[in-house]
Design a protein around this motif. Structure first.
Motif, PDB file in Angstrom:
ATOM      1  N   ARG A  25      39.740  16.926  40.554  1.00 21.34           N
ATOM      2  CA  ARG A  25      40.405  16.000  39.975  1.00 21.34           C
ATOM      3  C   ARG A  25      41.371  16.805  39.283  1.00 21.34           C
ATOM      4  O   ARG A  25      42.127  16.257  38.798  1.00 21.34           O
TER       5      ARG A  25
ATOM      6  N   ASN B  73      34.792  10.330  31.212  1.00 20.48           N
ATOM      7  CA  ASN B  73      36.445  10.181  31.222  1.00 20.48           C
ATOM      8  C   ASN B  73      37.206  10.983  30.600  1.00 20.48           C
ATOM      9  O   ASN B  73      38.312  11.569  31.176  1.00 20.48           O
TER      10      ASN B  73
ATOM     11  N   VAL C 126      35.009  16.059  30.091  1.00 19.50           N
ATOM     12  CA  VAL C 126      35.203  16.964  31.118  1.00 19.50           C
ATOM     13  C   VAL C 126      36.494  17.806  30.869  1.00 19.50           C
ATOM     14  O   VAL C 126      36.590  18.630  31.460  1.00 19.50           O
ATOM     15  N   LEU C 127      37.338  17.070  30.229  1.00 22.04           N
ATOM     16  CA  LEU C 127      38.987  17.510  30.168  1.00 22.04           C
ATOM     17  C   LEU C 127      39.141  18.473  29.249  1.00 22.04           C
ATOM     18  O   LEU C 127      40.128  19.643  29.303  1.00 22.04           O
TER      19      LEU C 127
ATOM     20  N   LEU D  44      46.809   7.101  25.110  1.00 18.86           N
ATOM     21  CA  LEU D  44      46.225   8.261  24.801  1.00 18.86           C
ATOM     22  C   LEU D  44      46.068   8.118  23.318  1.00 18.86           C
ATOM     23  O   LEU D  44      47.249   8.530  22.855  1.00 18.86           O
TER      24      LEU D  44
ATOM     25  N   GLN E 173      41.631   7.978  26.404  1.00 19.12           N
ATOM     26  CA  GLN E 173      42.756   7.907  27.306  1.00 19.12           C
ATOM     27  C   GLN E 173      42.530   7.079  28.720  1.00 19.12           C
ATOM     28  O   GLN E 173      41.357   7.020  29.196  1.00 19.12           O
TER      29      GLN E 173
ATOM     30  N   LYS F 244      44.527   7.202  34.275  1.00 24.28           N
ATOM     31  CA  LYS F 244      45.274   6.816  35.058  1.00 24.28           C
ATOM     32  C   LYS F 244      46.869   6.652  34.922  1.00 24.28           C
ATOM     33  O   LYS F 244      47.709   7.205  35.552  1.00 24.28           O
TER      34      LYS F 244
ATOM     35  N   ALA G 146      46.969  20.387  31.590  1.00 22.22           N
ATOM     36  CA  ALA G 146      46.098  18.884  31.433  1.00 22.22           C
ATOM     37  C   ALA G 146      45.338  18.711  32.662  1.00 22.22           C
ATOM     38  O   ALA G 146      44.302  18.299  32.804  1.00 22.22           O
ATOM     39  N   ASN G 147      46.192  19.150  33.993  1.00 22.39           N
ATOM     40  CA  ASN G 147      45.580  18.921  35.200  1.00 22.39           C
ATOM     41  C   ASN G 147      46.295  19.632  36.298  1.00 22.39           C
ATOM     42  O   ASN G 147      47.473  19.670  36.121  1.00 22.39           O
TER      43      ASN G 147
ATOM     44  N   ASN H 102      41.809  21.575  28.939  1.00 22.65           N
ATOM     45  CA  ASN H 102      42.977  21.129  28.125  1.00 22.65           C
ATOM     46  C   ASN H 102      42.918  21.473  26.591  1.00 22.65           C
ATOM     47  O   ASN H 102      42.003  20.872  25.876  1.00 22.65           O
TER      48      ASN H 102
HETATM   49  O1  UT7 Z   1      46.978  16.459  28.063  1.00 22.30           O
HETATM   50  C1  UT7 Z   1      47.700  15.112  27.667  1.00 22.30           C
HETATM   51  C2  UT7 Z   1      48.012  14.460  28.834  1.00 22.30           C
HETATM   52  N1  UT7 Z   1      46.969  13.846  29.428  1.00 22.30           N
HETATM   53  C3  UT7 Z   1      47.068  14.183  31.135  1.00 22.30           C
HETATM   54  O2  UT7 Z   1      48.000  14.278  31.355  1.00 22.30           O
HETATM   55  C4  UT7 Z   1      45.959  13.750  31.787  1.00 22.30           C
HETATM   56  C5  UT7 Z   1      46.264  12.558  32.920  1.00 22.30           C
HETATM   57  N2  UT7 Z   1      45.168  12.050  33.600  1.00 22.30           N
HETATM   58  C6  UT7 Z   1      44.361  12.823  34.501  1.00 22.30           C
HETATM   59  O3  UT7 Z   1      44.569  14.058  34.451  1.00 22.30           O
HETATM   60  C7  UT7 Z   1      43.657  11.960  35.496  1.00 22.30           C
HETATM   61  O4  UT7 Z   1      43.913  10.749  35.378  1.00 22.30           O
HETATM   62  C8  UT7 Z   1      42.040  12.330  34.949  1.00 22.30           C
HETATM   63  C9  UT7 Z   1      41.623  13.678  35.295  1.00 22.30           C
HETATM   64  C10 UT7 Z   1      41.684  11.986  33.542  1.00 22.30           C
HETATM   65  C11 UT7 Z   1      41.339  11.459  35.801  1.00 22.30           C
HETATM   66  O5  UT7 Z   1      41.367  11.525  37.409  1.00 22.30           O
HETATM   67  P1  UT7 Z   1      41.795  10.358  38.445  1.00 22.30           P
HETATM   68  O6  UT7 Z   1      42.116  10.929  39.680  1.00 22.30           O
HETATM   69  O7  UT7 Z   1      43.100   9.490  37.754  1.00 22.30           O
HETATM   70  O8  UT7 Z   1      40.541   9.445  38.173  1.00 22.30           O
HETATM   71  P2  UT7 Z   1      40.416   7.865  37.699  1.00 22.30           P
HETATM   72  O9  UT7 Z   1      40.429   7.797  36.186  1.00 22.30           O
HETATM   73  O10 UT7 Z   1      41.133   7.072  38.611  1.00 22.30           O
HETATM   74  O11 UT7 Z   1      38.824   7.716  38.176  1.00 22.30           O
HETATM   75  C12 UT7 Z   1      38.554   7.639  39.287  1.00 22.30           C
HETATM   76  C13 UT7 Z   1      37.002   7.449  39.449  1.00 22.30           C
HETATM   77  C14 UT7 Z   1      36.652   6.378  38.517  1.00 22.30           C
HETATM   78  O12 UT7 Z   1      35.468   5.673  39.324  1.00 22.30           O
HETATM   79  P3  UT7 Z   1      35.924   4.250  39.975  1.00 22.30           P
HETATM   80  O13 UT7 Z   1      36.258   3.425  39.066  1.00 22.30           O
HETATM   81  O14 UT7 Z   1      36.740   4.668  41.166  1.00 22.30           O
HETATM   82  O15 UT7 Z   1      34.441   3.960  40.667  1.00 22.30           O
HETATM   83  C15 UT7 Z   1      36.149   7.068  37.553  1.00 22.30           C
HETATM   84  O16 UT7 Z   1      35.080   6.043  37.068  1.00 22.30           O
HETATM   85  O17 UT7 Z   1      36.339   8.731  39.104  1.00 22.30           O
HETATM   86  C16 UT7 Z   1      35.298   8.112  38.081  1.00 22.30           C
HETATM   87  N3  UT7 Z   1      35.330   9.306  37.131  1.00 22.30           N
HETATM   88  C17 UT7 Z   1      34.165  10.262  37.180  1.00 22.30           C
HETATM   89  N4  UT7 Z   1      33.668  10.484  38.170  1.00 22.30           N
HETATM   90  C18 UT7 Z   1      32.788  11.795  38.063  1.00 22.30           C
HETATM   91  C19 UT7 Z   1      36.141   9.492  36.166  1.00 22.30           C
HETATM   92  N5  UT7 Z   1      35.574  10.435  35.480  1.00 22.30           N
HETATM   93  C20 UT7 Z   1      34.862  11.037  35.876  1.00 22.30           C
HETATM   94  C21 UT7 Z   1      33.849  12.368  35.937  1.00 22.30           C
HETATM   95  N6  UT7 Z   1      33.017  12.581  36.738  1.00 22.30           N
HETATM   96  N7  UT7 Z   1      33.946  13.090  34.856  1.00 22.30           N
END
Ligand code: UT7
Length: 335
Positions: free
Chosen positions: A40, A155, A158-159, A194, A219, A222, A258-259, A286
């Motif tokens: 991810r 959430n 880990v970042l 954020l 944050q 999504k 960031a990702n 990050n």
């Molecule tokens: O640097 C400043 C700007 N910041 C960014 O650019 C960050 C932008 N966002 C991202 O990089 C991503 O949205 C994240 C890496 C933060 C999250 O990835 P995602 O693919 O958007 O995941 P999500 O938030 O949609 O979560 C998907 C699922 C959720 O479970 P359900 O609701 O589908 O059951 C989360 O609860 O993944 C779950 N989840 C995790 N699972 C395992 C969220 N964090 C984790 C985790 N380990 N650490």
């Protein structure tokens, strides 16, 4: 009319703390897996500063930068630190760095623009050089993100990681080299996606703000992801168009880390070969304001960043804030 002065990056330096926090260790702390984090985000490990504040990352980065340029701290005119995790609200972390490195003749201030902090501070520093007012401006991106990270929140924990990195700006010795162009943007409508809710004048620290964990990063991943993908790709494409550059003309993309998926989308939009993208998110996560100068310093130290190369810096972060800077690299590769 006298010729326009152009600002150039004339030295780089960085510092990362020794302690490594791996995905495997995070698996023991929160409900996550190495596989989820890597697929991810692209992150495998991050660094943690155990003692001291952000200035403990910024000062060694600054000293490394000065050493690489071969100058004394007393020669610095201005120090700008980009950070959202200052040692304290005041005095500025830049003042603390000044004292630590002995830059007695510099005046100092911080810039707060989150993950875009370094590019905003870089462009700010360039103005002082281009105006002819100052000759040596130290721009540092430094964040101890572990200080504002909730290690029970999978959430976010880990970042993020901790690091500091610095560049020196001076008048360019060649009008075709240096910081050539920039586009910077902000949109305060992103303020709730954020942020660190507590601790400031809106929600001063109380037992309640602490109990509600308002002093940690929040944050909506999504939402931020969606706008970051568009924002970083758009502004990178814009700076290329303004300067008549194709993907073949650009030597390096230096994206905010960031990702990995956001970085990939940006690279695709720029039509760049993957080999031209600086990526170290796997090692550091990050590090907010430090990501871009950390890449510049690592790639220069590795001898891969060469004088004359066209480099696009690109970022997106809280605020929202985003931007891109075109640099024609002016330092000979480290031999
Ligand atoms: O640097 C400043 C700007 N910041 C960014 O650019 C960050 C932008 N966002 C991202 O990089 C991503 O949205 C994240 C890496 C933060 C999250 O990835 P995602 O693919 O958007 O995941 P999500 O938030 O949609 O979560 C998907 C699922 C959720 O479970 P359900 O609701 O589908 O059951 C989360 O609860 O993944 C779950 N989840 C995790 N699972 C395992 C969220 N964090 C984790 C985790 N380990 N650490």
């Amino acid at each position: 009319m006298s010729e326009r002065i152009r600002a150039a990056i004339t030295a780089v330096g960085h510092y990362v703390p020794e302690k490594i926090l791996s995905n495997k260790e995070l698996e023991k702390m929160v409900d996550t897996t190495d596989e989820w984090i890597v697929t991810r985000t692209g992150i495998r490990e991050r660094r943690i500063l155990e003692q001291g504040g952000t200035s403990e990352l910024a000062a060694p980065a600054a000293l490394a930068c000065l050493k690489n340029r071969g100058i004394e701290a007393g020669e610095i005119d201005v120090i700008i630190v980009a950070t959202i995790s200052p040692d304290m609200f005041f005095p500025s972390t830049a003042c603390l760095v000044q004292e630590k490195i002995g830059a007695k003749n510099a005046w100092c201030f911080d810039v707060s623009a989150a993950c875009s902090g370094f590019v905003f501070a870089l462009v700010t520093g360039c103005q002082f050089i281009e105006a002819g007012t100052y000759k040596k401006v130290l721009v540092i991106g430094s964040d101890k993100m572990s200080a504002i990270t909730d290690y029970t929140d999978r959430n976010t924990c880990v970042l993020f990681g901790d690091a500091g990195a610095a560049v020196l700006l001076e008048p360019s010795d060649d009008p075709n080299l240096g910081v050539m162009d920039h586009r910077l943007y902000s949109d305060g409508a992103g303020k709730n996606a954020l942020y660190q809710k507590g601790g400031g004048s809106l929600n001063p620290p109380t037992y309640q703000t602490i109990d509600n964990k308002m002093h940690y990063i929040y944050q909506d991943g999504k939402s931020v992801f969606k706008v970051a993908v568009i924002g970083m790709a758009d502004v990178s494409a814009e700076i290329m168009k303004r300067n008549n550059l194709t993907g073949a003309d650009v030597d390096w993309l230096v994206p905010h880390q960031a990702n990995l998926r956001i970085i990939d989308a940006c690279r695709e939009r720029m039509n760049l070969d993957p080999s031209k993208v600086m990526i170290n998110i796997d090692k550091y996560g990050n590090t907010t304001a430090a990501t871009i100068p950390l890449c510049l310093s690592e790639w220069w130290h590795a001898g891969k960043l060469k004088r004359g190369q066209k480099v696009v810096l690109s970022s997106f972060g809280a605020g929202y804030t985003w931007g891109a800077v075109l640099v024609n690299w002016s330092i000979d590769p480290k031999s």
